[in-house]
Design a protein around this motif. Structure first.
Motif, PDB file in Angstrom:
ATOM      1  N   LEU A  13       1.079  -1.377  -0.037  1.00  0.00           N
ATOM      2  CA  LEU A  13      -0.021   0.049   0.001  1.00  0.00           C
ATOM      3  C   LEU A  13       0.811   1.358  -0.116  1.00  0.00           C
ATOM      4  O   LEU A  13       0.597   2.076  -0.728  1.00  0.00           O
ATOM      5  CB  LEU A  13      -1.007  -0.048   1.182  1.00  0.00           C
ATOM      6  CG  LEU A  13      -2.283  -1.007   1.144  1.00  0.00           C
ATOM      7  CD1 LEU A  13      -2.810  -1.078   2.293  1.00  0.00           C
ATOM      8  CD2 LEU A  13      -3.180  -0.553  -0.049  1.00  0.00           C
ATOM      9  N   ASN A  14       2.006   1.436   0.758  1.00  0.00           N
ATOM     10  CA  ASN A  14       2.897   2.336   0.830  1.00  0.00           C
ATOM     11  C   ASN A  14       3.382   2.381  -0.639  1.00  0.00           C
ATOM     12  O   ASN A  14       3.490   3.801  -1.044  1.00  0.00           O
ATOM     13  CB  ASN A  14       4.041   2.324   1.895  1.00  0.00           C
ATOM     14  CG  ASN A  14       4.896   3.430   2.077  1.00  0.00           C
ATOM     15  OD1 ASN A  14       4.238   4.419   1.842  1.00  0.00           O
ATOM     16  ND2 ASN A  14       6.168   3.185   2.376  1.00  0.00           N
ATOM     17  N   LEU A  15       3.897   1.392  -1.295  1.00  0.00           N
ATOM     18  CA  LEU A  15       4.387   1.452  -2.710  1.00  0.00           C
ATOM     19  C   LEU A  15       3.442   1.996  -3.495  1.00  0.00           C
ATOM     20  O   LEU A  15       3.591   2.865  -4.340  1.00  0.00           O
ATOM     21  CB  LEU A  15       4.826   0.297  -2.939  1.00  0.00           C
ATOM     22  CG  LEU A  15       5.575  -0.031  -4.465  1.00  0.00           C
ATOM     23  CD1 LEU A  15       7.020   0.681  -4.425  1.00  0.00           C
ATOM     24  CD2 LEU A  15       5.622  -1.518  -4.868  1.00  0.00           C
ATOM     25  N   ILE A  16       2.352   1.637  -3.645  1.00  0.00           N
ATOM     26  CA  ILE A  16       1.215   2.065  -4.267  1.00  0.00           C
ATOM     27  C   ILE A  16       0.766   3.600  -4.027  1.00  0.00           C
ATOM     28  O   ILE A  16       0.606   4.298  -5.267  1.00  0.00           O
ATOM     29  CB  ILE A  16      -0.123   1.194  -4.224  1.00  0.00           C
ATOM     30  CG1 ILE A  16      -0.056  -0.121  -4.683  1.00  0.00           C
ATOM     31  CG2 ILE A  16      -1.454   1.734  -4.818  1.00  0.00           C
ATOM     32  CD1 ILE A  16      -1.100  -1.158  -4.305  1.00  0.00           C
ATOM     33  N   ARG A  17       0.879   3.806  -2.971  1.00  0.00           N
ATOM     34  CA  ARG A  17       0.677   5.338  -2.737  1.00  0.00           C
ATOM     35  C   ARG A  17       1.568   6.197  -3.323  1.00  0.00           C
ATOM     36  O   ARG A  17       1.152   7.354  -3.865  1.00  0.00           O
ATOM     37  CB  ARG A  17       0.629   5.637  -1.192  1.00  0.00           C
ATOM     38  CG  ARG A  17      -0.912   5.302  -0.449  1.00  0.00           C
ATOM     39  CD  ARG A  17      -0.907   5.961   0.817  1.00  0.00           C
ATOM     40  NE  ARG A  17      -1.868   4.787   1.622  1.00  0.00           N
ATOM     41  CZ  ARG A  17      -1.247   3.966   2.474  1.00  0.00           C
ATOM     42  NH1 ARG A  17       0.226   3.805   2.850  1.00  0.00           N
ATOM     43  NH2 ARG A  17      -2.172   3.082   3.219  1.00  0.00           N
ATOM     44  N   LYS A  18       2.880   5.872  -3.124  1.00  0.00           N
ATOM     45  CA  LYS A  18       3.979   6.652  -3.779  1.00  0.00           C
ATOM     46  C   LYS A  18       3.835   6.639  -5.426  1.00  0.00           C
ATOM     47  O   LYS A  18       4.145   7.700  -5.992  1.00  0.00           O
ATOM     48  CB  LYS A  18       5.317   6.046  -3.260  1.00  0.00           C
ATOM     49  CG  LYS A  18       5.957   6.162  -1.824  1.00  0.00           C
ATOM     50  CD  LYS A  18       7.093   5.578  -1.653  1.00  0.00           C
ATOM     51  CE  LYS A  18       7.398   5.913  -0.134  1.00  0.00           C
ATOM     52  NZ  LYS A  18       8.766   5.288   0.211  1.00  0.00           N
ATOM     53  N   ARG A  19       3.469   5.521  -6.008  1.00  0.00           N
ATOM     54  CA  ARG A  19       3.367   5.589  -7.318  1.00  0.00           C
ATOM     55  C   ARG A  19       2.198   6.252  -7.690  1.00  0.00           C
ATOM     56  O   ARG A  19       2.242   6.895  -8.791  1.00  0.00           O
ATOM     57  CB  ARG A  19       3.159   4.096  -7.688  1.00  0.00           C
ATOM     58  CG  ARG A  19       3.260   3.629  -9.187  1.00  0.00           C
ATOM     59  CD  ARG A  19       4.320   4.090  -9.998  1.00  0.00           C
ATOM     60  NE  ARG A  19       5.477   3.321  -9.553  1.00  0.00           N
ATOM     61  CZ  ARG A  19       5.669   2.072 -10.239  1.00  0.00           C
ATOM     62  NH1 ARG A  19       4.954   1.858 -11.251  1.00  0.00           N
ATOM     63  NH2 ARG A  19       6.691   1.313  -9.847  1.00  0.00           N
ATOM     64  N   GLN A  24       0.139  11.135 -10.550  1.00  0.00           N
ATOM     65  CA  GLN A  24      -0.567  12.622 -10.284  1.00  0.00           C
ATOM     66  C   GLN A  24       0.255  13.897 -10.692  1.00  0.00           C
ATOM     67  O   GLN A  24      -0.171  14.808 -10.854  1.00  0.00           O
ATOM     68  CB  GLN A  24      -1.367  12.685  -9.001  1.00  0.00           C
ATOM     69  CG  GLN A  24      -2.603  11.746  -8.741  1.00  0.00           C
ATOM     70  CD  GLN A  24      -2.891  11.681  -7.359  1.00  0.00           C
ATOM     71  OE1 GLN A  24      -2.459  12.218  -6.460  1.00  0.00           O
ATOM     72  NE2 GLN A  24      -4.131  10.903  -7.016  1.00  0.00           N
ATOM     73  N   GLU A  25       1.556  13.696 -10.219  1.00  0.00           N
ATOM     74  CA  GLU A  25       2.601  14.596 -10.501  1.00  0.00           C
ATOM     75  C   GLU A  25       2.945  14.443 -12.090  1.00  0.00           C
ATOM     76  O   GLU A  25       4.105  15.358 -12.387  1.00  0.00           O
ATOM     77  CB  GLU A  25       3.657  14.510  -9.563  1.00  0.00           C
ATOM     78  CG  GLU A  25       3.283  14.722  -8.240  1.00  0.00           C
ATOM     79  CD  GLU A  25       4.515  14.758  -7.321  1.00  0.00           C
ATOM     80  OE1 GLU A  25       5.815  14.185  -7.563  1.00  0.00           O
ATOM     81  OE2 GLU A  25       4.105  14.974  -6.141  1.00  0.00           O
ATOM     82  N   GLY A  26       2.641  13.679 -12.905  1.00  0.00           N
ATOM     83  CA  GLY A  26       2.911  13.596 -14.213  1.00  0.00           C
ATOM     84  C   GLY A  26       4.088  12.742 -14.600  1.00  0.00           C
ATOM     85  O   GLY A  26       4.484  12.801 -15.901  1.00  0.00           O
ATOM     86  N   GLU A  27       4.505  12.008 -13.792  1.00  0.00           N
ATOM     87  CA  GLU A  27       5.740  11.069 -14.107  1.00  0.00           C
ATOM     88  C   GLU A  27       5.069   9.911 -15.142  1.00  0.00           C
ATOM     89  O   GLU A  27       3.987   9.441 -14.836  1.00  0.00           O
ATOM     90  CB  GLU A  27       6.415  10.571 -12.875  1.00  0.00           C
ATOM     91  CG  GLU A  27       6.955  11.436 -12.073  1.00  0.00           C
ATOM     92  CD  GLU A  27       7.771  10.930 -11.020  1.00  0.00           C
ATOM     93  OE1 GLU A  27       8.187   9.588 -10.967  1.00  0.00           O
ATOM     94  OE2 GLU A  27       7.869  11.535  -9.924  1.00  0.00           O
ATOM     95  N   GLY A  35       2.325   0.030 -12.669  1.00  0.00           N
ATOM     96  CA  GLY A  35       1.862   1.344 -13.423  1.00  0.00           C
ATOM     97  C   GLY A  35       0.953   1.033 -14.162  1.00  0.00           C
ATOM     98  O   GLY A  35       0.061   2.032 -14.398  1.00  0.00           O
ATOM     99  N   LEU A  36       0.735   0.073 -14.993  1.00  0.00           N
ATOM    100  CA  LEU A  36      -0.319  -0.422 -15.883  1.00  0.00           C
ATOM    101  C   LEU A  36      -1.639  -0.274 -15.269  1.00  0.00           C
ATOM    102  O   LEU A  36      -2.514  -0.080 -15.466  1.00  0.00           O
ATOM    103  CB  LEU A  36      -0.154  -1.432 -16.841  1.00  0.00           C
ATOM    104  CG  LEU A  36       1.133  -1.175 -17.842  1.00  0.00           C
ATOM    105  CD1 LEU A  36       1.426  -2.617 -18.528  1.00  0.00           C
ATOM    106  CD2 LEU A  36       0.742   0.117 -18.921  1.00  0.00           C
ATOM    107  N   MET A  37      -1.531  -1.200 -14.009  1.00  0.00           N
ATOM    108  CA  MET A  37      -2.487  -1.344 -13.446  1.00  0.00           C
ATOM    109  C   MET A  37      -3.300  -0.277 -12.584  1.00  0.00           C
ATOM    110  O   MET A  37      -4.419   0.263 -12.613  1.00  0.00           O
ATOM    111  CB  MET A  37      -2.486  -2.458 -12.277  1.00  0.00           C
ATOM    112  CG  MET A  37      -2.237  -3.950 -12.352  1.00  0.00           C
ATOM    113  SD  MET A  37      -2.155  -5.126 -11.369  1.00  0.00           S
ATOM    114  CE  MET A  37      -0.805  -4.672 -10.525  1.00  0.00           C
TER     115      MET A  37
END
Length: 126
Positions: A13-19, A24-27, A35-37
């Motif tokens: 969940l921490n990894l998902i939040r960071k991703r 959202q910042e456009g990366e 990333g695809l999911m």
């Protein structure tokens, strides 16, 4: 077992939040499965303007666990059977060892060098 599951889910969940924050910042995060999911979750409509629902965060967590543990199990089985087969065919074991030592010597094995390991590749992937 429940404690371990909670720890794994917390890490994911921490990894998902960071991703998601990075997205959202456009990366660009479309270069891997996570990333695809997550990208599928952020799309709210399809080409026809109809609402589509992506995977829930819980589903993404479960998929991450599945891929990790399935991959670990598959790799473990591959390596176990490779060792069994090499023990049955010591001449191939010697050829693979000589190839690795000839290419890398006593240096650290570099990722880029794996493509040049023809004997090792034939042992692992045929």
């Amino acid at each position: 077992m429940s404690e371990i599951n909670n720890e794994i889910e917390s890490i994911l969940l921490n990894l998902i939040r960071k991703r998601m924050q990075a997205m959202q910042e456009g990366e660009n995060t479309k270069n891997d499965l996570l990333g695809l999911m997550l990208e599928s979750n952020m799309r709210g409509t399809d080409e026809n303007g109809q609402c589509i629902s992506g995977m829930t965060i819980d589903e993404v967590v479960e998929e991450c666990k599945l891929f990790y543990f399935a991959g670990t199990e598959t790799t473990s089985i591959l390596l176990t059977w490779t060792m069994v087969i090499l023990s049955m065919h010591p001449e191939w074991q010697d050829r693979a060892r000589e190839e690795v030592l000839g290419l890398f010597g006593k240096n650290k094995i570099e990722h880029e060098g794996f493509a040049r390991l023809k004997t090792v590749s034939s042992v692992l992937f045929t």
